[in-house]
Write an enzyme that holds these catalytic residues in place. Structure first.
Site, mmCIF file in Angstrom:
data_model
loop_
_atom_site.group_PDB
_atom_site.id
_atom_site.type_symbol
_atom_site.label_atom_id
_atom_site.label_comp_id
_atom_site.label_asym_id
_atom_site.label_seq_id
_atom_site.Cartn_x
_atom_site.Cartn_y
_atom_site.Cartn_z
ATOM 1 N N SER A 12 26.284 -8.980 -16.337
ATOM 2 C CA SER A 12 24.891 -8.724 -15.970
ATOM 3 C C SER A 12 24.836 -8.495 -14.469
ATOM 4 C CB SER A 12 24.018 -9.926 -16.337
ATOM 5 O OG SER A 12 22.829 -9.887 -15.567
ATOM 6 N N HIS A 37 25.447 -4.802 -18.518
ATOM 7 C CA HIS A 37 24.150 -5.341 -18.940
ATOM 8 C C HIS A 37 23.159 -5.248 -17.771
ATOM 9 C CE1 HIS A 37 21.680 -8.109 -21.454
ATOM 10 N NE2 HIS A 37 21.320 -8.664 -20.310
ATOM 11 N N ASP A 39 19.311 -6.004 -16.535
ATOM 12 C CA ASP A 39 18.120 -6.794 -16.842
ATOM 13 C C ASP A 39 16.886 -6.170 -16.209
ATOM 14 O OD1 ASP A 39 19.169 -9.107 -18.349
ATOM 15 O OD2 ASP A 39 20.376 -9.390 -16.545
ATOM 16 N N MET A 41 12.982 -6.459 -15.672
ATOM 17 C CA MET A 41 11.906 -7.479 -15.706
ATOM 18 C C MET A 41 10.646 -6.939 -15.041
ATOM 19 S SD MET A 41 14.037 -10.890 -14.716
ATOM 20 C CE MET A 41 15.701 -11.174 -15.320
ATOM 21 N N HIS A 70 18.365 -4.514 -21.122
ATOM 22 C CA HIS A 70 17.667 -5.663 -21.720
ATOM 23 C C HIS A 70 16.254 -5.661 -21.160
ATOM 24 C CE1 HIS A 70 17.505 -10.395 -21.887
ATOM 25 N NE2 HIS A 70 16.593 -9.830 -22.655
ATOM 26 N N MET A 72 12.942 -7.033 -20.511
ATOM 27 C CA MET A 72 12.108 -8.241 -20.492
ATOM 28 C C MET A 72 10.755 -7.822 -19.921
ATOM 29 S SD MET A 72 15.106 -10.774 -19.230
ATOM 30 C CE MET A 72 16.046 -9.345 -18.715
ATOM 31 N N MET A 141 18.878 -15.400 -26.718
ATOM 32 C CA MET A 141 18.806 -15.880 -25.334
ATOM 33 C C MET A 141 19.165 -17.362 -25.298
ATOM 34 S SD MET A 141 18.120 -13.384 -23.355
ATOM 35 C CE MET A 141 18.073 -14.399 -21.875
ATOM 36 N N ASP A 179 23.212 -14.319 -24.257
ATOM 37 C CA ASP A 179 22.889 -14.051 -22.850
ATOM 38 C C ASP A 179 22.256 -15.288 -22.219
ATOM 39 O OD1 ASP A 179 22.066 -12.992 -20.413
ATOM 40 O OD2 ASP A 179 20.626 -11.580 -21.282
HETATM 41 C C1 DX5 Z 1 18.280 -13.774 -17.708
HETATM 42 C C2 DX5 Z 1 19.027 -12.486 -17.930
HETATM 43 C C3 DX5 Z 1 20.489 -12.652 -17.967
HETATM 44 C C4 DX5 Z 1 21.095 -13.211 -16.705
HETATM 45 C C5 DX5 Z 1 22.345 -13.935 -17.079
HETATM 46 O O1 DX5 Z 1 16.939 -13.529 -17.845
HETATM 47 O O2 DX5 Z 1 18.632 -11.875 -19.139
HETATM 48 O O3 DX5 Z 1 21.145 -11.449 -18.348
HETATM 49 O O4 DX5 Z 1 21.407 -12.243 -15.749
HETATM 50 O O5 DX5 Z 1 22.824 -14.580 -15.948
HETATM 51 P P1 DX5 Z 1 23.693 -15.901 -16.076
HETATM 52 O O6 DX5 Z 1 24.944 -15.501 -16.799
HETATM 53 O O7 DX5 Z 1 23.928 -16.289 -14.655
HETATM 54 O O8 DX5 Z 1 22.895 -16.897 -16.834
HETATM 55 ZN ZN ZN Z 2 19.880 -10.174 -19.908
#
Ligand code: DX5
Ligand code: ZN
Length: 225
Positions: A12, A37, A39, A41, A70, A72, A141, A179
């Site tokens: 990620s 990956h 993220d 947001m 991903h 969010m 998650m 994740d």
């Molecule tokens: C959290 C994200 C993850 C995050 C994981 O909201 O969806 O992908 O980056 O990071 P670690 O591995 O540090 O928990």
């Molecule tokens: Zn993620």
């Protein structure tokens, strides 16, 4: 569970150095990462803001690793197709964020990407029952989404087992992704419980060598595959 599963390590980039993203990606690729990956947001569905379409587009042009976006974000159906057009080969949406999951998952597939469906730590595995046939992967998650570096929620292991059982009983072709808080300590357990796509952020980019970190994580899965 079959014994010849392919395990994907999906770093990620949330925990990467964004000013050196190209180098960071090359490093994890050398270490054996097979998916990137990303993220996304929106500061609404989760209490944090990250990157969006332009970054996915640049990354897709810069690497041949498949990009797993991903989402969010609230109402992901409004944007999911655009992430495919930007170059994401996998796009996942949260069941908690989308009242029209069937439509969104189909739109992702029709646009040419793999469709993923995601559940938060307090969302039951049963909420995936109707959506699974329209998904290529299901993401459990193991932290509350929003930030990297959080502690792994241990009850996620049992959710993985139950999800794996549900998929096998119905003979569905759905892979399981995990994740949040994945590290050398727990990666064996999540793979043994059925996860095949392993996301890790801080356990990779929070270390001196992201390349070696990916290699180490992969080695730690070998005995469980
Ligand atoms: C959290 C994200 C993850 C995050 C994981 O909201 O969806 O992908 O980056 O990071 P670690 O591995 O540090 O928990
Ligand atoms: Zn993620």
């Amino acid at each position: 569970m079959s014994n010849d599963r392919t395990i994907d390590i999906a770093p990620s980039i949330l925990s990467a150095d964004f000013s050196r993203l190209g180098e960071e990606i090359e490093a994890v690729k050398r270490g054996g990462a097979t998916i990137l990956h990303v993220d996304v947001m929106d500061g609404h569905f989760v209490p944090n803001l990250t990157v969006g379409l332009p970054v996915v587009k640049s990354l897709a042009a810069a690497t041949d690793l498949p990009i797993d976006a991903h989402l969010m974000i609230s109402e992901p159906g409004r944007y999911a197709q655009q992430f495919v057009e930007a170059g994401a080969r996998m796009v996942s949406v949260h069941v908690e964020a989308d009242a029209h999951l069937h439509r969104t998952l189909n739109a992702i597939r029709t646009a040419g990407a793999q469709a993923g469906v995601v559940i938060n730590p307090a969302t039951p595995v049963a909420s995936l029952v109707e959506a699974l046939p329209y998904a290529d992967y299901a993401l459990v998650m193991s932290v509350n989404p929003g930030f990297g570096g959080q502690k792994f929620i241990k009850t996620s292991i049992d959710k993985l087992r139950r999800l794996r059982q549900m998929i096998e009983e119905r003979k569905l072709n759905v892979r399981i992704e995990i994740d949040g808080g994945i590290d050398l300590e727990n990666i064996g357990a999540v793979v043994a419980a059925g996860a095949e796509i392993i996301v890790a952020g801080s356990a990779i980019f929070g270390t001196g060598s992201p390349e070696n970190a990916v290699r180490g994580l992969r080695e730690a899965t070998v005995q469980w595959v």
